[in-house]
Motif scaffolding. Structure first.
Motif, PDB file in Angstrom:
ATOM      1  N   GLY A 155       1.612  -5.067   8.843  1.00 13.15           N
ATOM      2  CA  GLY A 155       2.878  -4.826  10.162  1.00 13.15           C
ATOM      3  C   GLY A 155       2.379  -5.897  11.109  1.00 13.15           C
ATOM      4  O   GLY A 155       3.535  -5.866  11.944  1.00 13.15           O
ATOM      5  N   VAL A 156       1.611  -7.012  10.781  1.00 12.51           N
ATOM      6  CA  VAL A 156       1.326  -7.875  12.152  1.00 12.51           C
ATOM      7  C   VAL A 156       1.924  -9.297  10.932  1.00 12.51           C
ATOM      8  O   VAL A 156       0.980  -9.399  10.372  1.00 12.51           O
ATOM      9  N   THR A 207       2.354  -3.695   3.172  1.00 16.69           N
ATOM     10  CA  THR A 207       3.358  -2.966   4.264  1.00 16.69           C
ATOM     11  C   THR A 207       5.262  -3.069   4.039  1.00 16.69           C
ATOM     12  O   THR A 207       4.917  -4.343   3.023  1.00 16.69           O
ATOM     13  N   TYR A 208       5.198  -2.092   4.292  1.00 16.52           N
ATOM     14  CA  TYR A 208       7.000  -2.118   3.692  1.00 16.52           C
ATOM     15  C   TYR A 208       7.787  -2.182   4.998  1.00 16.52           C
ATOM     16  O   TYR A 208       7.686  -1.042   5.689  1.00 16.52           O
ATOM     17  N   ASN A 209       9.539  -2.821   5.191  1.00 10.47           N
ATOM     18  CA  ASN A 209       9.531  -2.624   6.194  1.00 10.47           C
ATOM     19  C   ASN A 209      11.491  -3.186   5.450  1.00 10.47           C
ATOM     20  O   ASN A 209      11.584  -3.627   4.608  1.00 10.47           O
ATOM     21  N   ASP A 210      12.133  -1.651   6.527  1.00 12.52           N
ATOM     22  CA  ASP A 210      13.632  -1.837   6.290  1.00 12.52           C
ATOM     23  C   ASP A 210      13.833  -2.183   7.357  1.00 12.52           C
ATOM     24  O   ASP A 210      14.213  -1.112   8.138  1.00 12.52           O
ATOM     25  N   ASN A 211      14.545  -3.411   7.998  1.00 13.27           N
ATOM     26  CA  ASN A 211      14.850  -4.160   9.322  1.00 13.27           C
ATOM     27  C   ASN A 211      16.216  -4.186   8.991  1.00 13.27           C
ATOM     28  O   ASN A 211      16.462  -5.546   8.490  1.00 13.27           O
ATOM     29  N   ASN A 212      16.933  -3.556  10.235  1.00 11.30           N
ATOM     30  CA  ASN A 212      18.669  -3.900  10.125  1.00 11.30           C
ATOM     31  C   ASN A 212      19.015  -4.844  11.836  1.00 11.30           C
ATOM     32  O   ASN A 212      18.536  -3.577  12.329  1.00 11.30           O
ATOM     33  N   LYS A 230     -15.239   8.475   4.466  1.00  9.60           N
ATOM     34  CA  LYS A 230     -15.959   8.948   3.930  1.00  9.60           C
ATOM     35  C   LYS A 230     -16.379   8.400   2.651  1.00  9.60           C
ATOM     36  O   LYS A 230     -15.967   7.439   1.893  1.00  9.60           O
ATOM     37  N   ASP A 231     -17.261   8.170   2.249  1.00  6.51           N
ATOM     38  CA  ASP A 231     -18.988   7.120   1.166  1.00  6.51           C
ATOM     39  C   ASP A 231     -18.231   6.329   1.229  1.00  6.51           C
ATOM     40  O   ASP A 231     -18.129   5.508   0.011  1.00  6.51           O
ATOM     41  N   ASP A 232     -17.707   4.754   3.003  1.00  3.82           N
ATOM     42  CA  ASP A 232     -17.685   3.399   2.704  1.00  3.82           C
ATOM     43  C   ASP A 232     -16.222   3.636   2.038  1.00  3.82           C
ATOM     44  O   ASP A 232     -15.990   2.884   2.067  1.00  3.82           O
ATOM     45  N   TRP A 233     -15.219   4.259   1.661  1.00  4.29           N
ATOM     46  CA  TRP A 233     -14.353   4.651   1.796  1.00  4.29           C
ATOM     47  C   TRP A 233     -13.595   4.004   3.219  1.00  4.29           C
ATOM     48  O   TRP A 233     -13.748   5.446   3.741  1.00  4.29           O
ATOM     49  N   ILE A 234     -12.480   3.688   3.140  1.00  2.81           N
ATOM     50  CA  ILE A 234     -10.934   3.876   4.062  1.00  2.81           C
ATOM     51  C   ILE A 234     -10.093   3.991   3.616  1.00  2.81           C
ATOM     52  O   ILE A 234      -9.520   3.327   2.748  1.00  2.81           O
ATOM     53  N   LEU A 235      -9.020   4.989   3.776  1.00  2.00           N
ATOM     54  CA  LEU A 235      -7.297   4.863   3.089  1.00  2.00           C
ATOM     55  C   LEU A 235      -7.307   5.344   4.585  1.00  2.00           C
ATOM     56  O   LEU A 235      -6.939   6.358   5.095  1.00  2.00           O
ATOM     57  N   ASP A 236      -5.702   4.462   5.247  1.00  2.00           N
ATOM     58  CA  ASP A 236      -5.124   4.565   6.496  1.00  2.00           C
ATOM     59  C   ASP A 236      -3.751   4.264   5.935  1.00  2.00           C
ATOM     60  O   ASP A 236      -3.109   3.440   5.764  1.00  2.00           O
ATOM     61  N   ILE A 237      -3.391   5.197   6.395  1.00  2.00           N
ATOM     62  CA  ILE A 237      -1.356   5.341   5.868  1.00  2.00           C
ATOM     63  C   ILE A 237      -0.821   5.779   7.228  1.00  2.00           C
ATOM     64  O   ILE A 237      -1.820   6.323   8.089  1.00  2.00           O
ATOM     65  N   GLU A 238       0.315   4.737   7.471  1.00  2.00           N
ATOM     66  CA  GLU A 238       0.991   4.976   8.565  1.00  2.00           C
ATOM     67  C   GLU A 238       2.770   4.744   8.274  1.00  2.00           C
ATOM     68  O   GLU A 238       3.531   3.639   8.411  1.00  2.00           O
ATOM     69  N   ASN A 239       3.484   5.753   8.891  1.00  2.00           N
ATOM     70  CA  ASN A 239       4.487   5.992   8.680  1.00  2.00           C
ATOM     71  C   ASN A 239       5.587   4.966  10.271  1.00  2.00           C
ATOM     72  O   ASN A 239       5.437   5.923  11.016  1.00  2.00           O
ATOM     73  N   PHE A 240       6.333   4.711  10.816  1.00  2.00           N
ATOM     74  CA  PHE A 240       7.019   4.480  11.295  1.00  2.00           C
ATOM     75  C   PHE A 240       8.597   4.173  12.228  1.00  2.00           C
ATOM     76  O   PHE A 240       8.704   3.782  11.135  1.00  2.00           O
ATOM     77  N   GLU A 299      16.495  -1.547  13.769  1.00  2.00           N
ATOM     78  CA  GLU A 299      16.192  -0.726  13.237  1.00  2.00           C
ATOM     79  C   GLU A 299      15.444  -1.105  12.272  1.00  2.00           C
ATOM     80  O   GLU A 299      15.866  -1.556  11.262  1.00  2.00           O
ATOM     81  N   ILE A 300      14.713  -0.068  12.180  1.00  2.00           N
ATOM     82  CA  ILE A 300      12.932  -0.217  11.373  1.00  2.00           C
ATOM     83  C   ILE A 300      12.520   0.686  10.874  1.00  2.00           C
ATOM     84  O   ILE A 300      12.010   1.450  11.832  1.00  2.00           O
ATOM     85  N   PHE A 301      12.606   1.257   9.480  1.00  2.00           N
ATOM     86  CA  PHE A 301      11.752   2.158   9.364  1.00  2.00           C
ATOM     87  C   PHE A 301      10.728   1.122   8.196  1.00  2.00           C
ATOM     88  O   PHE A 301      11.039   0.379   7.719  1.00  2.00           O
ATOM     89  N   GLY A 302       9.242   2.050   8.652  1.00  2.00           N
ATOM     90  CA  GLY A 302       8.024   1.001   7.872  1.00  2.00           C
ATOM     91  C   GLY A 302       7.149   1.729   7.291  1.00  2.00           C
ATOM     92  O   GLY A 302       6.810   3.574   8.187  1.00  2.00           O
TER      93      GLY A 302
END
Length: 815
Positions: free
Chosen positions: A199-200, A668-673, A608-618, A646-649
């Motif tokens: 996102g950066v 990262t997915y961005n729909d920015n208008n 868990k068990d050295d795995w990381i999953l990070d999902i963020e919708n904004f 306006e942005i959805f991501g």
């Protein structure tokens, strides 16, 4: 002689400390005991000659109190398990008296029939003691056991690299001193590191153009020790101005920032260089292919220290391959590079470039409750370019000077009233100046452009711990910002100078709930702003909610409303030679509106068990933007109107750690208008839209060797193509398609970095680092626009490219 002088002599002779109240000894005089007597004999002598009692604690501490009050006093010493006094331990006596131990671990209070004491201190197990009123006059000796908690490994402390963690409030925290390694980086540069976070991005590889969730760089708030920074890049954006060997903590907020942070509608970057714990004297120095630096910290006493850091470019002495690649990247399609176009004989150029930054910190503790900290930072970039050319009998030359500087200072005072209440007040100033001076022999013309910012204010913050789970913060902020823009031209003569000033008052309320048992964390706050000039009130609520569904799975909801009164705009693309085109301006609440933003995001975090999953919708929307702040180089370049974007991501990170190897992939997915309602094509893609961004890295760390290899791929940024390749010679204007109707080519880059550290027998540390940006030497297009050639009167395509293969080597020594 005075009694006080007698006990001072005894302290010096027998290496003991007396504890007493001034009222008990004021005005008391007597003959001193013989110096040849033992300590106990002297104490017996003094007790016979006065109405005082003396209690000797291990021939180290001696308590003095009046005999008639002896029965009403309960006293004690609090020690650690190794018999060291514990200062500032909290004593709760009979649930009504709060006491604190002094530097000797001593306390005293008024006792009753049965005395119940609760003794606590951070890092120690709280102890309960019951002492009866039996006439026993000796002080208590209380030992506190260390609070050793066996914790599971906190795997979130290695997101992307060691030294980077994600907090409950959704922010990313970077500890430079614990920083591992990232592809292309050999130093923990704050602004380069944050670009690895989903996102950066930087649309043009510049730390002066960081885009967080579709926003422009000026919509980010950069704070260095409480000072707002208006300049963030050296070398006009390729290097961060923040010394990577200085910062102790860097916090990055993409959403849900604290109510104490204002004046931004995008991210917040907070850099704090005051250590949380005392540190030893340190000196280090280093050099790479761009600059040399030094850092020193010296403890003036047990309660004060001074810290100095400085960097200076080495381009005054040598032009390294790294410098040449940076220089070529910066001056693409600027008036300086345009000067040599179509000059076929006797073209000469003499250039000088240098930069420096320096910081100073002085910290002083006063007693056990107060601390004063002074921070100063100064930053400067200088560019001088002398160009000349001769064609036939025509001589042409230009002498260009470009300076950019930022100076800031902050004085803060913090007081810990007790274990549950603290206050902090600070006053600050930030001064920014951008100056361009161009002298041309042709026409004897001089052009001067200047943009200055003066920002100062005062902040008050109070923190209250209500219970183990709940705390409440409140504060007040006054901010004054003044912006001046100057343009001056000779032959023909033109002069324009404008100055705007805004003052604002802000009331802040914030509550934090943190229940580790039920795994609930929540923060709710609001900023209530009043802008004097517009007589306008703006309320900005913020919230964060994090719930641990299980030990492995967390869900978070963040939201905020924010506003911003200052922004950077572009009058002409060739301002400041086309190198630093943006200038700061203030809102006038009409043609330059106050920018307002609203944002909400939903986060799912699994580890868990050295795995990381990070999902963020904004979802994010910013209103009050102007076309002149977006850097248009199409039909909108000279159109002045306001609108919003306006942005959805969606941001996704998957990470796995295997012994010494860490690998991660992010998308990262961005729909920015944009939406400029007054324009004929109101809705079209944002200039800073990168619809798809993909990153991968593999990091290996073992003992003192670290290596990282990674790649970044982004879909091309939007561009506007001409509707026709032909123009009307009588009216040479480009006829464009709908704004941002297509995109430049994709961006793809592979980067490598490695460091090795070794320690000598006498404890001196050495660190060697090497990095290569764009290993494959791919020619990435980062911008494309069109203009009419003055020679051919035809449309020409202008392209700007990213850095070519760029090596860098660093060496550092730490004492």
């Amino acid at each position: 002689m005075p009694f006080k002088k007698i006990i001072i002599e005894i302290e010096q002779q027998h290496k003991v400390s007396f504890n007493y109240t001034e009222d008990n000894i004021t005005g008391l005089q007597l003959h001193p005991p013989k110096r040849s007597l033992s300590l106990d004999q002297k104490l017996q002598y003094l007790e016979r000659k006065t109405n005082l009692s003396f209690e000797n604690i291990g021939n180290q501490f001696i308590n003095i109190y009046k005999k008639d009050k002896e029965a009403n006093i309960i006293c004690g010493y609090v020690f650690s398990a190794d018999k060291k006094p514990i200062e500032n331990a909290n004593i709760n006596l009979n649930d009504k008296i709060q006491l604190t131990t002094d530097a000797n671990g001593y306390f005293e209070g008024e006792k009753s029939e049965t005395n119940i004491l609760w003794i606590s201190h951070i890092g120690y197990i709280t102890k309960r003691i019951v002492a009866t009123n039996s006439g026993h006059k000796k002080c208590l000796e209380i030992l506190l056991d260390p609070d050793i908690t066996e914790l599971e490994e906190i795997k979130t402390n290695a997101i992307l690299a060691s030294g980077i963690s994600k907090s409950k409030d959704g922010s990313f925290e970077i500890k430079p001193k614990k920083f591992g390694i990232l592809p292309g980086l050999i130093e923990p540069d704050a602004l380069q590191t944050m670009q690895q976070i989903a996102g950066v991005n930087s649309i043009d590889e510049s730390v002066s153009s960081i885009n967080v969730r579709g926003g422009t760089h000026d919509q980010n708030l950069f704070l260095w020790n409480g000072i707002r920074m208006f300049q963030t890049g050296h070398f006009f954006g390729l290097i961060s101005v923040f010394n990577p060997n200085l910062a102790h903590t860097i916090a990055i907020y993409k959403n849900g920032s604290s109510a104490f942070y204002g004046e931004s509608v995008s991210s917040v970057v907070v850099i704090a260089s005051t250590p949380e714990t005392a540190e030893k004297n340190t000196f280090s120095a280093g050099i790479n292919m761009i600059n040399a630096d030094m850092y020193a910290k010296y403890n003036l006493s047990k309660k004060s220290y001074i810290e100095i850091a400085a960097r200076k470019s080495i381009t005054d002495f040598i032009e390294t391959p790294t410098f040449k690649e940076y220089f070529n990247k910066i001056f693409q399609n600027t008036t300086i590079s345009d000067f040599s176009q179509n000059q076929n004989i006797k073209y000469q150029s003499d250039k000088e470039f240098d930069f420096y930054d320096a910081t100073l910190k002085y910290a002083q503790k006063i007693g056990t409750k107060d601390q004063i900290v002074l921070d100063v930072i100064t930053i400067k970039d200088n560019l001088k370019v002398l160009q000349s050319a001769a064609t036939n009998d025509l001589n042409k030359s230009e002498n260009n000077v470009l300076q950019q500087q930022n100076f800031g200072g902050n004085l803060s005072w913090k007081r810990e009233w007790n274990s549950k209440n603290t206050s902090k007040i600070n006053t600050y100033n930030s001064s920014y100046k951008l100056l361009a001076n161009q002298k041309a022999t042709t026409g004897n013309q001089i052009v001067i452009q200047e943009n200055t910012v003066q920002n100062n204010g005062i902040n008050l913050e109070n923190n209250h711990t209500i219970s183990a789970e709940f705390s409440f913060n409140n504060g007040y902020q006054f901010n004054e910002i003044g912006v001046t823009n100057l343009e001056q031209v000779t032959n023909p003569d033109f002069y324009r100078k404008t100055k705007e000033v805004l003052r604002s008052h802000t009331l802040i309320l914030e509550g934090i709930y943190n229940d580790t048992i039920s795994r609930i964390y929540g923060k709710l706050g609001t900023r209530m702003n009043y802008i004097e000039k517009f007589n306008k009130y703006i309320v900005e609520p913020r919230f964060q909610l994090n719930y641990g569904i299980s030990k492995s799975l967390n869900i978070g909801l963040l939201g905020e409303l924010k506003s911003q009164n200052s922004q950077q705009i572009i009058y002409l693309q060739k301002d400041y030679f086309g190198i630093e085109k943006r200038r700061w301006v203030l809102s006038d609440n009409t043609t330059v509106p106050i920018q307002r933003s609203k944002q909400v995001s939903l986060n799912l975090f699994y580890k868990k068990d050295d795995w990381i999953l990070d999902i963020e919708n904004f979802y994010k929307k910013v209103t009050g933007i102007t076309t002149s702040s977006q850097g248009f180089q199409n039909q909108l370049e000279f159109i002045r109107t306001t609108g919003d974007y306006e942005i959805f991501g969606t941001e996704i990170l998957i990470q796995k750690k295997m012994n010494h190897f860490l690998t991660w992939v992010s998308y990262t997915y961005n729909d920015n208008n944009y939406d400029f309602s007054n324009y004929e094509h109101p809705i079209f893609p944002n200039n800073f839209e990168l619809m798809h961004t993909f990153s991968w890295a593999g990091v290996y760390e073992r003992n003192n060797f670290k290596m990282a290899l990674g790649t970044k791929w982004t879909s091309g940024r939007p561009k506007t193509s001409p509707a026709s390749s032909q123009i009307d010679p009588s009216n040479p204007v480009i006829n464009y398609n709908k704004p941002n109707n297509t995109n430049v080519n994709v961006f793809s880059q592979v980067n490598l970095s490695a460091t090795y550290k070794w320690v000598t027998a006498n404890g001196v540390q050495y660190k060697l680092g090497i990095s290569i940006l764009n290993i494959l030497n791919r020619k990435n297009e980062i911008n494309e626009y069109y203009r009419i050639s003055s020679l051919s009167n035809a449309i020409e395509e202008v392209e700007t490219f990213s850095l070519q293969r760029t090596p860098n080597i660093s060496f550092r020594i730490l004492l």
